[in-house]
Design a protein around this motif. Structure first.
Motif, PDB file in Angstrom:
ATOM      1  N   HIS A 264       0.899  -1.270  -0.020  1.00 26.84           N
ATOM      2  CA  HIS A 264      -0.030   0.007   0.005  1.00 26.84           C
ATOM      3  C   HIS A 264       0.947   1.322   0.003  1.00 26.84           C
ATOM      4  O   HIS A 264       1.459   1.685   1.171  1.00 26.84           O
ATOM      5  CB  HIS A 264      -0.901  -0.012   1.141  1.00 26.84           C
ATOM      6  N   LEU A 265       1.107   1.772  -1.312  1.00 29.65           N
ATOM      7  CA  LEU A 265       1.962   2.768  -1.293  1.00 29.65           C
ATOM      8  C   LEU A 265       1.917   4.096  -0.582  1.00 29.65           C
ATOM      9  O   LEU A 265       2.763   4.847   0.220  1.00 29.65           O
ATOM     10  CB  LEU A 265       2.201   3.323  -2.798  1.00 29.65           C
ATOM     11  N   SER A 266       0.461   4.394  -0.304  1.00 30.86           N
ATOM     12  CA  SER A 266       0.327   5.632   0.424  1.00 30.86           C
ATOM     13  C   SER A 266       0.556   5.339   2.087  1.00 30.86           C
ATOM     14  O   SER A 266       0.900   6.371   2.835  1.00 30.86           O
ATOM     15  CB  SER A 266      -1.201   5.957   0.310  1.00 30.86           C
ATOM     16  N   ARG A 267       0.584   4.194   2.167  1.00 27.37           N
ATOM     17  CA  ARG A 267       0.796   3.770   3.916  1.00 27.37           C
ATOM     18  C   ARG A 267       2.361   3.540   3.958  1.00 27.37           C
ATOM     19  O   ARG A 267       3.094   3.930   5.019  1.00 27.37           O
ATOM     20  CB  ARG A 267       0.274   2.479   4.270  1.00 27.37           C
ATOM     21  N   SER A 268       3.192   2.965   2.955  1.00 30.19           N
ATOM     22  CA  SER A 268       4.502   2.467   3.213  1.00 30.19           C
ATOM     23  C   SER A 268       5.473   3.589   2.789  1.00 30.19           C
ATOM     24  O   SER A 268       6.584   3.390   3.454  1.00 30.19           O
ATOM     25  CB  SER A 268       4.797   1.583   1.949  1.00 30.19           C
ATOM     26  N   ALA A 269       5.185   4.679   2.404  1.00 32.56           N
ATOM     27  CA  ALA A 269       5.850   5.997   2.103  1.00 32.56           C
ATOM     28  C   ALA A 269       5.045   7.195   2.374  1.00 32.56           C
ATOM     29  O   ALA A 269       4.855   7.819   1.348  1.00 32.56           O
ATOM     30  CB  ALA A 269       6.396   5.746   0.804  1.00 32.56           C
ATOM     31  N   ARG A 270       4.556   7.243   3.672  1.00 32.15           N
ATOM     32  CA  ARG A 270       3.640   8.169   3.870  1.00 32.15           C
ATOM     33  C   ARG A 270       4.050   9.758   3.596  1.00 32.15           C
ATOM     34  O   ARG A 270       3.517  10.570   3.045  1.00 32.15           O
ATOM     35  CB  ARG A 270       3.456   8.294   5.469  1.00 32.15           C
ATOM     36  N   ASP A 271       5.493   9.935   3.560  1.00 29.31           N
ATOM     37  CA  ASP A 271       5.985  11.160   3.342  1.00 29.31           C
ATOM     38  C   ASP A 271       5.615  11.612   1.861  1.00 29.31           C
ATOM     39  O   ASP A 271       5.361  12.763   1.380  1.00 29.31           O
ATOM     40  CB  ASP A 271       7.354  11.571   3.757  1.00 29.31           C
ATOM     41  N   ALA A 272       6.086  10.680   0.949  1.00 27.04           N
ATOM     42  CA  ALA A 272       5.717  10.815  -0.277  1.00 27.04           C
ATOM     43  C   ALA A 272       4.292  10.832  -0.790  1.00 27.04           C
ATOM     44  O   ALA A 272       3.959  11.736  -1.632  1.00 27.04           O
ATOM     45  CB  ALA A 272       6.333   9.742  -1.153  1.00 27.04           C
TER      46      ALA A 272
ATOM     47  N   ASP B 159      -0.556  14.364  -1.760  1.00 28.87           N
ATOM     48  CA  ASP B 159      -1.661  15.009  -1.401  1.00 28.87           C
ATOM     49  C   ASP B 159      -1.515  16.593  -1.230  1.00 28.87           C
ATOM     50  O   ASP B 159      -2.597  17.123  -1.782  1.00 28.87           O
ATOM     51  CB  ASP B 159      -2.109  14.404   0.027  1.00 28.87           C
ATOM     52  N   ALA B 160      -0.569  17.219  -0.880  1.00 27.22           N
ATOM     53  CA  ALA B 160      -0.286  18.402  -0.672  1.00 27.22           C
ATOM     54  C   ALA B 160      -0.318  19.158  -2.200  1.00 27.22           C
ATOM     55  O   ALA B 160      -0.949  20.158  -2.515  1.00 27.22           O
ATOM     56  CB  ALA B 160       0.775  19.059  -0.146  1.00 27.22           C
ATOM     57  N   PHE B 161       0.380  18.543  -3.079  1.00 30.34           N
ATOM     58  CA  PHE B 161       0.337  18.937  -4.505  1.00 30.34           C
ATOM     59  C   PHE B 161      -1.033  18.807  -5.132  1.00 30.34           C
ATOM     60  O   PHE B 161      -1.494  20.023  -5.821  1.00 30.34           O
ATOM     61  CB  PHE B 161       1.236  17.679  -5.396  1.00 30.34           C
ATOM     62  N   SER B 162      -1.788  17.810  -4.692  1.00 26.17           N
ATOM     63  CA  SER B 162      -3.287  17.763  -5.335  1.00 26.17           C
ATOM     64  C   SER B 162      -4.167  19.003  -4.747  1.00 26.17           C
ATOM     65  O   SER B 162      -4.828  19.662  -5.447  1.00 26.17           O
ATOM     66  CB  SER B 162      -3.909  16.435  -4.681  1.00 26.17           C
TER      67      SER B 162
ATOM     68  N   VAL C 215      -2.432  15.871 -14.288  1.00 23.53           N
ATOM     69  CA  VAL C 215      -1.097  15.420 -13.929  1.00 23.53           C
ATOM     70  C   VAL C 215      -1.400  14.434 -12.413  1.00 23.53           C
ATOM     71  O   VAL C 215      -0.915  13.532 -12.157  1.00 23.53           O
ATOM     72  CB  VAL C 215       0.155  16.301 -13.865  1.00 23.53           C
ATOM     73  N   SER C 216      -1.961  15.437 -11.754  1.00 20.36           N
ATOM     74  CA  SER C 216      -2.424  14.709 -10.235  1.00 20.36           C
ATOM     75  C   SER C 216      -3.282  13.578 -10.309  1.00 20.36           C
ATOM     76  O   SER C 216      -3.047  12.645  -9.839  1.00 20.36           O
ATOM     77  CB  SER C 216      -3.166  15.978  -9.713  1.00 20.36           C
ATOM     78  N   ILE C 217      -4.250  13.633 -11.012  1.00 19.21           N
ATOM     79  CA  ILE C 217      -5.304  12.298 -11.093  1.00 19.21           C
ATOM     80  C   ILE C 217      -4.498  11.288 -11.740  1.00 19.21           C
ATOM     81  O   ILE C 217      -4.742  10.073 -11.313  1.00 19.21           O
ATOM     82  CB  ILE C 217      -6.662  12.535 -11.638  1.00 19.21           C
ATOM     83  N   ASN C 218      -3.752  11.486 -12.666  1.00 16.47           N
ATOM     84  CA  ASN C 218      -3.022  10.445 -13.406  1.00 16.47           C
ATOM     85  C   ASN C 218      -1.979   9.660 -12.173  1.00 16.47           C
ATOM     86  O   ASN C 218      -1.916   8.513 -12.395  1.00 16.47           O
ATOM     87  CB  ASN C 218      -2.362  10.683 -14.716  1.00 16.47           C
ATOM     88  N   ALA C 219      -1.426  10.523 -11.599  1.00 12.61           N
ATOM     89  CA  ALA C 219      -0.427   9.854 -10.383  1.00 12.61           C
ATOM     90  C   ALA C 219      -1.195   9.096  -9.550  1.00 12.61           C
ATOM     91  O   ALA C 219      -0.984   8.043  -9.269  1.00 12.61           O
ATOM     92  CB  ALA C 219       0.292  11.074  -9.691  1.00 12.61           C
ATOM     93  N   PHE C 220      -2.445   9.589  -8.729  1.00  8.46           N
ATOM     94  CA  PHE C 220      -3.366   8.916  -8.028  1.00  8.46           C
ATOM     95  C   PHE C 220      -3.864   7.601  -8.738  1.00  8.46           C
ATOM     96  O   PHE C 220      -3.745   6.673  -8.095  1.00  8.46           O
ATOM     97  CB  PHE C 220      -4.318   9.621  -7.555  1.00  8.46           C
TER      98      PHE C 220
END
Length: 154
Positions: free
Chosen positions: A7-15, A20-23, A133-138
């Protein structure tokens, strides 16, 4: 379905927090450029459809309903070229969505850039580009992790 993945969002929370801040910055940029909630959700749904991201489609369909889109409009996003429910501005944004989502094929072709640029202001074009760019990343994060589709919020 195969076993759970990292789970990328949990495994590298800072990234993830940075994304999320970019979004949030991108959504503010879109609002400042006059991109309303309806248009934001239309393009995010379409990018998510094109990428095959069921998780993000669910999230953005719920947000689209909150923004006032009806079921018929949402259902026709996938077939926008043959639908009469979208404005010229929305159609230009959907065309741009397809170019950004499949950017690896032709970049943003000159005909798309010129057509969309003839309808959207430069400020709108820039804001929608960053939103895409943002939605494609998510989409890539949730697809790679095979995130389960969240339950309906409504």
């Amino acid at each position: 379905m195969s076993e759970a993945r990292v789970h990328l969002s949990r495994s590298a929370r800072d990234a993830y927090n940075a994304l999320d801040a970019f979004s949030k910055t991108v959504k503010e940029l879109a609002g400042d450029a006059g991109i309303d909630a309806r248009l934001k959700e239309i393009v995010q749904i379409h990018a998510s459809q094109l990428n095959g991201c069921a998780y993000c489609v669910r999230i953005h369909v719920d947000r689209a309903v909150d923004a006032g889109l009806d079921a018929d409009t949402i259902a026709q996003i996938a077939t926008w070229r043959d639908s009469g429910v979208f404005t010229e501005r929305e159609r230009a944004a959907l065309e741009l969505t397809e170019s950004f989502t499949f950017i690896h094929e032709d970049g943003i072709p000159d005909d798309v850039y010129n057509h969309v640029g003839g309808i959207l202001s430069e400020k709108e074009y820039v804001a929608l580009s960053w939103l895409l760019v943002s939605i494609n990343a998510f989409n890539r994060i949730t697809i790679a992790g095979r995130y389960p589709v969240p339950p309906r919020s409504q």
